[in-house]
Design a protein around this motif. Structure first.
Motif, PDB file in Angstrom:
ATOM      1  N   ILE A  61       0.857  -1.187   0.000  1.00 17.29           N
ATOM      2  CA  ILE A  61       0.000   0.000   0.000  1.00 17.29           C
ATOM      3  C   ILE A  61       0.893   1.236   0.000  1.00 17.29           C
ATOM      4  CG2 ILE A  61      -1.649   1.321   1.386  1.00 17.29           C
ATOM      5  CD1 ILE A  61      -2.851  -1.367   2.261  1.00 17.29           C
ATOM      6  N   PRO A  62       0.718   2.153  -0.975  1.00 12.57           N
ATOM      7  CA  PRO A  62       1.592   3.329  -1.036  1.00 12.57           C
ATOM      8  C   PRO A  62       1.403   4.214   0.209  1.00 12.57           C
ATOM      9  CG  PRO A  62       0.042   3.266  -2.895  1.00 12.57           C
ATOM     10  CD  PRO A  62      -0.308   2.133  -2.004  1.00 12.57           C
ATOM     11  N   PRO A  63       2.491   4.833   0.685  1.00 15.06           N
ATOM     12  CA  PRO A  63       2.425   5.655   1.900  1.00 15.06           C
ATOM     13  C   PRO A  63       1.330   6.724   1.818  1.00 15.06           C
ATOM     14  CG  PRO A  63       4.688   5.452   1.150  1.00 15.06           C
ATOM     15  CD  PRO A  63       3.838   4.793   0.115  1.00 15.06           C
ATOM     16  N   LYS A  64       1.110   7.259   0.620  1.00 15.42           N
ATOM     17  CA  LYS A  64       0.107   8.316   0.475  1.00 15.42           C
ATOM     18  C   LYS A  64      -1.286   7.767   0.787  1.00 15.42           C
ATOM     19  CE  LYS A  64      -0.952  12.203  -2.532  1.00 15.42           C
ATOM     20  NZ  LYS A  64      -1.314  12.969  -1.345  1.00 15.42           N
ATOM     21  N   ALA A  65      -1.568   6.581   0.289  1.00 11.48           N
ATOM     22  CA  ALA A  65      -2.864   5.958   0.564  1.00 11.48           C
ATOM     23  C   ALA A  65      -2.994   5.659   2.055  1.00 11.48           C
ATOM     24  CB  ALA A  65      -3.015   4.682  -0.248  1.00 11.48           C
ATOM     25  N   ALA A  66      -1.896   5.194   2.656  1.00  8.93           N
ATOM     26  CA  ALA A  66      -1.910   4.887   4.090  1.00  8.93           C
ATOM     27  C   ALA A  66      -2.210   6.151   4.899  1.00  8.93           C
ATOM     28  CB  ALA A  66      -0.583   4.272   4.508  1.00  8.93           C
ATOM     29  N   GLN A  67      -1.642   7.260   4.456  1.00  9.45           N
ATOM     30  CA  GLN A  67      -1.907   8.520   5.156  1.00  9.45           C
ATOM     31  C   GLN A  67      -3.373   8.914   5.051  1.00  9.45           C
ATOM     32  OE1 GLN A  67       0.882  11.423   3.609  1.00  9.45           O
ATOM     33  NE2 GLN A  67       2.564  10.386   4.665  1.00  9.45           N
ATOM     34  N   GLN A  68      -3.949   8.692   3.873  1.00 12.92           N
ATOM     35  CA  GLN A  68      -5.364   9.027   3.698  1.00 12.92           C
ATOM     36  C   GLN A  68      -6.256   8.136   4.561  1.00 12.92           C
ATOM     37  OE1 GLN A  68      -4.782   9.319  -0.726  1.00 12.92           O
ATOM     38  NE2 GLN A  68      -6.536  10.674  -0.540  1.00 12.92           N
ATOM     39  N   VAL A  69      -5.829   6.894   4.707  1.00 18.16           N
ATOM     40  CA  VAL A  69      -6.569   5.991   5.594  1.00 18.16           C
ATOM     41  C   VAL A  69      -6.484   6.523   7.025  1.00 18.16           C
ATOM     42  CG1 VAL A  69      -6.647   3.684   6.580  1.00 18.16           C
ATOM     43  CG2 VAL A  69      -6.273   3.961   4.135  1.00 18.16           C
ATOM     44  N   GLU A  70      -5.295   6.979   7.385  1.00 24.47           N
ATOM     45  CA  GLU A  70      -5.117   7.519   8.732  1.00 24.47           C
ATOM     46  C   GLU A  70      -6.037   8.730   8.948  1.00 24.47           C
ATOM     47  OE1 GLU A  70      -0.998   8.190   9.815  1.00 24.47           O
ATOM     48  OE2 GLU A  70      -1.605   9.418  11.502  1.00 24.47           O
ATOM     49  N   GLU A  71      -6.164   9.567   7.921  1.00 24.07           N
ATOM     50  CA  GLU A  71      -7.082  10.721   7.990  1.00 24.07           C
ATOM     51  C   GLU A  71      -8.516  10.254   8.219  1.00 24.07           C
ATOM     52  OE1 GLU A  71      -6.820  14.152   8.120  1.00 24.07           O
ATOM     53  OE2 GLU A  71      -4.778  13.417   8.505  1.00 24.07           O
ATOM     54  N   LEU A  72      -8.903   9.222   7.462  1.00 23.75           N
ATOM     55  CA  LEU A  72     -10.260   8.699   7.583  1.00 23.75           C
ATOM     56  C   LEU A  72     -10.518   8.187   9.008  1.00 23.75           C
ATOM     57  CD1 LEU A  72     -12.924   7.915   6.036  1.00 23.75           C
ATOM     58  CD2 LEU A  72     -11.899   5.674   5.711  1.00 23.75           C
ATOM     59  N   LEU A  93       0.457   6.205  12.031  1.00 24.75           N
ATOM     60  CA  LEU A  93       0.981   5.527  10.851  1.00 24.75           C
ATOM     61  C   LEU A  93       2.329   4.870  11.148  1.00 24.75           C
ATOM     62  CD1 LEU A  93       0.342   5.188   7.802  1.00 24.75           C
ATOM     63  CD2 LEU A  93       1.826   7.134   7.412  1.00 24.75           C
ATOM     64  N   THR A  94       3.122   5.539  11.983  1.00 24.48           N
ATOM     65  CA  THR A  94       4.451   5.019  12.303  1.00 24.48           C
ATOM     66  C   THR A  94       4.368   3.622  12.910  1.00 24.48           C
ATOM     67  OG1 THR A  94       4.278   6.272  14.332  1.00 24.48           O
ATOM     68  CG2 THR A  94       5.653   7.201  12.612  1.00 24.48           C
ATOM     69  N   GLU A  95       3.273   3.355  13.645  1.00 26.17           N
ATOM     70  CA  GLU A  95       3.118   2.015  14.222  1.00 26.17           C
ATOM     71  C   GLU A  95       2.965   0.977  13.111  1.00 26.17           C
ATOM     72  OE1 GLU A  95      -0.103   1.933  17.020  1.00 26.17           O
ATOM     73  OE2 GLU A  95       0.708   3.670  18.052  1.00 26.17           O
ATOM     74  N   TRP A  96       2.308   1.378  12.037  1.00 21.80           N
ATOM     75  CA  TRP A  96       2.142   0.440  10.930  1.00 21.80           C
ATOM     76  C   TRP A  96       3.484   0.157  10.292  1.00 21.80           C
ATOM     77  CZ3 TRP A  96      -2.117   3.578   7.978  1.00 21.80           C
ATOM     78  CH2 TRP A  96      -3.220   3.740   8.817  1.00 21.80           C
ATOM     79  N   GLU A  97       4.292   1.220  10.213  1.00 23.90           N
ATOM     80  CA  GLU A  97       5.538   1.081   9.469  1.00 23.90           C
ATOM     81  C   GLU A  97       6.597   0.314  10.253  1.00 23.90           C
ATOM     82  OE1 GLU A  97       6.169   5.112   8.594  1.00 23.90           O
ATOM     83  OE2 GLU A  97       5.167   5.018   6.645  1.00 23.90           O
ATOM     84  N   LEU A  98       6.477   0.382  11.576  1.00 21.97           N
ATOM     85  CA  LEU A  98       7.466  -0.270  12.432  1.00 21.97           C
ATOM     86  C   LEU A  98       7.759  -1.704  12.037  1.00 21.97           C
ATOM     87  CD1 LEU A  98       6.943   0.716  16.169  1.00 21.97           C
ATOM     88  CD2 LEU A  98       9.031   0.822  14.795  1.00 21.97           C
ATOM     89  N   ARG A  99       6.686  -2.452  11.816  1.00 23.01           N
ATOM     90  CA  ARG A  99       6.835  -3.881  11.544  1.00 23.01           C
ATOM     91  C   ARG A  99       6.907  -4.161  10.055  1.00 23.01           C
ATOM     92  NH1 ARG A  99       5.357  -8.111  15.587  1.00 23.01           N
ATOM     93  NH2 ARG A  99       5.145  -6.973  17.504  1.00 23.01           N
ATOM     94  N   ASP A 100       6.865  -3.074   9.283  1.00 29.29           N
ATOM     95  CA  ASP A 100       6.659  -3.250   7.860  1.00 29.29           C
ATOM     96  C   ASP A 100       7.861  -3.849   7.155  1.00 29.29           C
ATOM     97  OD1 ASP A 100       5.141  -1.087   5.409  1.00 29.29           O
ATOM     98  OD2 ASP A 100       5.392  -3.227   5.499  1.00 29.29           O
ATOM     99  N   ASP A 101       9.023  -3.275   7.426  1.00 27.19           N
ATOM    100  CA  ASP A 101      10.154  -3.608   6.606  1.00 27.19           C
ATOM    101  C   ASP A 101      11.034  -4.670   7.256  1.00 27.19           C
ATOM    102  OD1 ASP A 101      13.017  -1.854   5.303  1.00 27.19           O
ATOM    103  OD2 ASP A 101      11.904  -3.547   4.518  1.00 27.19           O
ATOM    104  N   LYS A 102      10.574  -5.899   7.197  1.00 27.45           N
ATOM    105  CA  LYS A 102      11.376  -6.981   7.759  1.00 27.45           C
ATOM    106  C   LYS A 102      12.412  -7.433   6.735  1.00 27.45           C
ATOM    107  CE  LYS A 102       8.235 -10.071   9.295  1.00 27.45           C
ATOM    108  NZ  LYS A 102       7.952 -11.164  10.214  1.00 27.45           N
ATOM    109  N   SER A 103      12.244  -6.971   5.503  1.00 20.81           N
ATOM    110  CA  SER A 103      13.072  -7.355   4.358  1.00 20.81           C
ATOM    111  C   SER A 103      13.381  -8.848   4.392  1.00 20.81           C
ATOM    112  CB  SER A 103      14.335  -6.515   4.290  1.00 20.81           C
ATOM    113  OG  SER A 103      15.101  -6.685   5.455  1.00 20.81           O
ATOM    114  N   ALA A 104      14.588  -9.220   4.079  1.00 21.47           N
ATOM    115  CA  ALA A 104      14.860 -10.657   3.978  1.00 21.47           C
ATOM    116  C   ALA A 104      15.702 -11.143   5.149  1.00 21.47           C
ATOM    117  CB  ALA A 104      15.512 -10.968   2.650  1.00 21.47           C
TER     118      ALA A 104
END
Ligand code: MN
Length: 360
Positions: A74-85, A140-151
């Motif tokens: 999900i693009p960060p911009k869309a995530a921000q709009q969700v946060e607004e909602l 939003l930062t809470e969402w991103e915290l776990r987001d990038d587990k990469s490999a």
């Protein structure tokens, strides 16, 4: 709401908003219907709320439809709009609670009818409960915290429950929401916990050299490991947009190896129906035969962790040592170590290690 969703967090929130606003729209209607002689100003107010809540719920539903196909990124911009909602939804509820409070104090129609009073009071409390549960958790930062587990590899005892890649009710009417909640949040989580426990115990054994309970923990390792890996695969191999015949390369391979899609489907369904007791039926690729195969996994713990690729097996069926070692299996194992072909294991490992799924 569980906080394990990482990148799926915006979707979880939308799901929550949709449920919550539907509930509030219903409540606004319920007050109009159940308070006899409610003052016209309050009727008007509640009608307006009903519209606002309905529109917000629909907005969340639209977002879910848009974001589901791209749930994994999900693009960060869309995530921000969700946060607004979510923030707007919370603000609505705060205002609704304040107005219900005034209504309870000032409406003569509500005051003279104890049943109406109880209903409005209850509705106010429901909204307050939503506020308490949901407010303050929208960062939003809470969402991103776990987001990038990469490999990153999964450390010993560090498996985590993967997020469900769609809403709990997304597979309705075929698979129901309640089942999904229990199956994913509780049962799959148990496998994750059990696997972590087994890995940690075995690590401890390696440190102390005490392998007294190795049989038990190896069993736990297989049982919970198979459970964790297969469920992870199971969630990803279902989708609200799913169904229909197999397409693309897998469709071609199925026709090639099973004769036709229908023949494959019949064998798979029959195999699944006839698994004895608990278990699975699994479509597998054999890198050896270069063919697809359908296998039953009765009691999945009897058959490894499934997602894993064998690198170095030792056959301990008696037929592999009885002539020379009779019943002394330990002697056979000692001798077997003298003939292990490490260069071949290495070659196999190099090929297998190129295959990496997302770590959980
Ligand atoms: Mn299951």
């Amino acid at each position: 709401m569980l906080y394990i969703y990482g990148k799926y967090m915006p979707l979880r929130w939308l799901e929550e908003v949709q449920r919550w606003k539907q509930q509030e729209a219903g409540h606004a209607l319920l007050i109009q219907q159940t308070v006899p002689g409610l003052e016209p100003e309050y009727v008007k107010l509640l009608k307006e709320w009903q519209e606002v809540f309905t529109a917000t719920g629909q907005c969340a539903a639209t977002w879910i439809r848009e974001l589901l196909p791209i749930a994994k990124s999900i693009p960060p911009k869309a995530a921000q709009q969700v946060e607004e909602l979510v923030k707007n939804s919370l603000a609505q509820t705060r205002e609704f609670v304040a107005q219900l409070d005034k209504m309870l104090k000032n409406s003569a129609a509500i005051a003279k009818n104890p049943v109406s009073r109880t209903i409005v009071q209850h509705i106010k409390e429901e909204s307050e409960k939503n506020l308490k549960e949901l407010a303050g958790k929208t960062k939003l930062t809470e969402w991103e915290l776990r987001d990038d587990k990469s490999a990153q590899p999964v450390p010993v005892g560090g498996h985590t429950l993967p997020p469900l890649p769609y809403a709990y009710d997304a597979l309705e009417p075929y698979i129901d929401e309640d089942t999904m909640r229990v199956h994913h949040d509780i049962l799959h989580k148990n496998y994750v916990n059990g696997l972590n426990k087994a890995e940690t115990e075995l690590q401890q054994s390696r440190k102390t050299g005490d392998f007294e309970l190795v049989k038990h923990w190896e069993r736990e390792l297989a049982f919970n490991g198979a459970g964790h890996y297969l469920h992870t695969l199971f969630w990803d191999t279902m989708s609200p947009q799913g169904g229909g015949a197999a397409v693309g390369p897998i469709g071609n391979q199925i026709e090639h190896d099973f004769g036709s899609y229908d023949a494959f489907k019949r064998q798979f369904s029959q195999a699944a129906e006839k698994v004895e007791g608990g278990g699975w039926t699994i479509l597998v690729w054999s890198p050896r035969s270069h063919r697809l195969e359908i296998l039953q996994a009765e009691k999945h713990q009897n058959l490894s962790q499934w997602d894993a690729i064998p690198l170095l097996p030792i056959d301990v069926w008696e037929h592999s040592y009885y002539l020379k070692h009779q019943n002394k299996r330990a002697d056979y194992i000692k001798d077997w170590w003298r003939v292990v072909n490490w260069p071949y294991v290495n070659e196999r490992f190099l090929k297998a290690s190129k295959l990496q799924w997302v770590p959980y």
